[in-house]
Design a protein around this motif. Structure first.
Motif, short mmCIF file in Angstrom:
data_model
loop_
_atom_site.label_atom_id
_atom_site.label_comp_id
_atom_site.label_asym_id
_atom_site.label_seq_id
_atom_site.Cartn_x
_atom_site.Cartn_y
_atom_site.Cartn_z
N ARG A 12 0.83 -1.22 0.00
CA ARG A 12 0.00 0.00 0.00
C ARG A 12 0.86 1.25 0.00
NH1 ARG A 12 -4.64 -0.56 4.43
NH2 ARG A 12 -5.01 1.59 3.76
N VAL A 13 1.99 1.21 0.67
CA VAL A 13 2.91 2.36 0.67
C VAL A 13 3.46 2.54 -0.74
CG1 VAL A 13 5.09 3.27 1.55
CG2 VAL A 13 3.50 2.10 3.11
N ARG A 14 3.88 1.44 -1.37
CA ARG A 14 4.40 1.52 -2.74
C ARG A 14 3.34 2.09 -3.68
NH1 ARG A 14 4.19 -3.62 -4.75
NH2 ARG A 14 2.19 -2.90 -5.50
N ASP A 15 2.12 1.61 -3.59
CA ASP A 15 1.04 2.10 -4.46
C ASP A 15 0.81 3.60 -4.25
OD1 ASP A 15 0.86 -0.56 -5.14
OD2 ASP A 15 -1.14 -0.86 -4.26
N TYR A 16 0.81 4.02 -2.99
CA TYR A 16 0.65 5.44 -2.66
C TYR A 16 1.78 6.26 -3.27
CZ TYR A 16 1.69 9.55 0.15
OH TYR A 16 2.05 10.80 0.55
N CYS A 17 3.00 5.80 -3.10
CA CYS A 17 4.15 6.53 -3.64
C CYS A 17 4.10 6.58 -5.17
CB CYS A 17 5.45 5.89 -3.18
SG CYS A 17 5.77 6.13 -1.41
N GLU A 18 3.72 5.49 -5.80
CA GLU A 18 3.66 5.46 -7.25
C GLU A 18 2.60 6.42 -7.80
OE1 GLU A 18 3.32 1.37 -8.52
OE2 GLU A 18 5.46 1.02 -8.20
N THR A 19 1.46 6.54 -7.13
CA THR A 19 0.46 7.49 -7.62
C THR A 19 0.89 8.93 -7.35
OG1 THR A 19 -0.90 7.21 -5.63
CG2 THR A 19 -1.50 5.88 -7.56
N ASP A 20 1.62 9.16 -6.28
CA ASP A 20 2.19 10.50 -6.06
C ASP A 20 3.17 10.85 -7.18
OD1 ASP A 20 0.81 11.30 -3.81
OD2 ASP A 20 2.58 11.47 -2.53
N VAL A 21 4.02 9.90 -7.55
CA VAL A 21 4.97 10.14 -8.63
C VAL A 21 4.23 10.36 -9.95
CG1 VAL A 21 6.83 9.08 -10.00
CG2 VAL A 21 6.89 8.97 -7.50
N ALA A 22 3.16 9.61 -10.18
CA ALA A 22 2.37 9.81 -11.40
C ALA A 22 1.79 11.22 -11.44
CB ALA A 22 1.25 8.76 -11.48
N ASN A 23 1.25 11.70 -10.32
CA ASN A 23 0.75 13.08 -10.26
C ASN A 23 1.87 14.08 -10.54
OD1 ASN A 23 -2.15 13.31 -9.46
ND2 ASN A 23 -1.47 11.94 -7.84
N LEU A 24 3.02 13.85 -9.92
CA LEU A 24 4.15 14.74 -10.11
C LEU A 24 4.59 14.77 -11.58
CD1 LEU A 24 6.13 16.61 -8.68
CD2 LEU A 24 7.59 14.63 -8.28
N TYR A 25 4.56 13.63 -12.25
CA TYR A 25 4.94 13.57 -13.66
C TYR A 25 3.97 14.39 -14.51
CZ TYR A 25 6.26 11.86 -18.24
OH TYR A 25 6.64 11.78 -19.56
N VAL A 26 2.69 14.27 -14.25
CA VAL A 26 1.69 15.05 -15.00
C VAL A 26 1.92 16.54 -14.80
CG1 VAL A 26 -0.78 15.55 -15.22
CG2 VAL A 26 -0.02 13.18 -14.95
N ILE A 27 2.16 16.94 -13.55
CA ILE A 27 2.44 18.35 -13.26
C ILE A 27 3.73 18.79 -13.95
CG2 ILE A 27 2.95 20.02 -11.42
CD1 ILE A 27 1.30 18.05 -9.56
N PHE A 28 4.76 17.95 -13.89
CA PHE A 28 6.02 18.30 -14.52
C PHE A 28 5.86 18.47 -16.03
CE2 PHE A 28 9.82 17.13 -16.87
CZ PHE A 28 10.69 18.11 -16.41
N MET A 29 5.11 17.59 -16.68
CA MET A 29 4.91 17.73 -18.13
C MET A 29 4.30 19.09 -18.45
SD MET A 29 3.74 13.98 -19.56
CE MET A 29 2.29 13.86 -18.54
N ARG A 30 3.30 19.49 -17.67
CA ARG A 30 2.66 20.79 -17.91
C ARG A 30 3.63 21.93 -17.64
NH1 ARG A 30 -2.82 21.97 -18.64
NH2 ARG A 30 -2.84 19.82 -19.34
N TRP A 31 4.45 21.81 -16.59
CA TRP A 31 5.45 22.83 -16.27
C TRP A 31 6.50 22.90 -17.38
CZ3 TRP A 31 10.73 22.62 -15.31
CH2 TRP A 31 11.29 23.79 -14.76
#
Length: 182
Positions: A86-105
């Motif tokens: 569950r920690v891994r899944d949480y971290c992976e979705t945080d990284v996915a969000n960060l990637y989406v934000i980074f692409m827009r930035w």
């Protein structure tokens, strides 16, 4: 990175590239040298000139799903209960969000153009879809991102049949207008 560097120090690991590359003012350790090291929250807030957004707020601004289930405040308890998946899944979705934000930035700052941004979005969606059967949290992220994409478009340009980027309805003289508050 300060945590990684401190742990490296504790374990006797060397990281000379971090300290010896670049110039005195442009290297990995310099806060404002964004070509070397980027704290995305810091960059989006213009290094404190504007309010800092949380990951959840920045994700909402660009139409990404944001937190999906767990929260950072739950991690210690999950680790204590040995629920590392569950920690891994949480971290992976945080990284996915960060990637989406980074692409827009990256598009906002000219590090990529609309075609590059949109190709990255499509590639990331293909990755999430391919991984989804084995990692359901990534399939849920992709599904939620497609759903919340109406809040802020997933793509910044439209392509013609030949792949050429054309101005969309929310452009001004070919440059996309956007605002985190809009």
């Amino acid at each position: 990175m300060p945590v990684v560097l401190a742990r490296s120090l504790m374990h006797g690991l060397a990281a000379p590239a971090w300290f010896l590359r670049g110039t005195r003012w442009a290297n990995y350790g310099q806060r404002y040298a964004q070509d070397w090291h980027l704290d995305l929250m810091d960059a989006i807030s213009a290094f404190g000139a504007a309010s800092r957004l949380t990951l959840e707020e920045a994700a909402a601004a660009v139409g990404a799903p944001g937190k999906m289930g767990e929260h950072g405040s739950c991690v210690a308890e999950l680790v204590a209960r040995d629920e590392l998946g569950r920690v891994r899944d949480y971290c992976e979705t945080d990284v996915a969000n960060l990637y989406v934000i980074f692409m827009r930035w990256a598009h906002l700052t000219g590090r990529t153009d609309a075609a590059g941004h949109d190709a990255a979005v499509e590639g990331f969606l293909r990755y999430l879809d391919a991984e989804g059967p084995a990692r359901p949290h990534l399939a849920a992220f992709a599904q939620e991102w497609r759903r919340t994409g109406s809040r802020a478009p997933m793509h910044v340009g439209r392509t013609t049949g030949s792949g050429a980027v054309v101005a969309g309805p929310d452009t001004c003289h070919g440059a996309r207008r956007s605002s985190l508050g809009a």
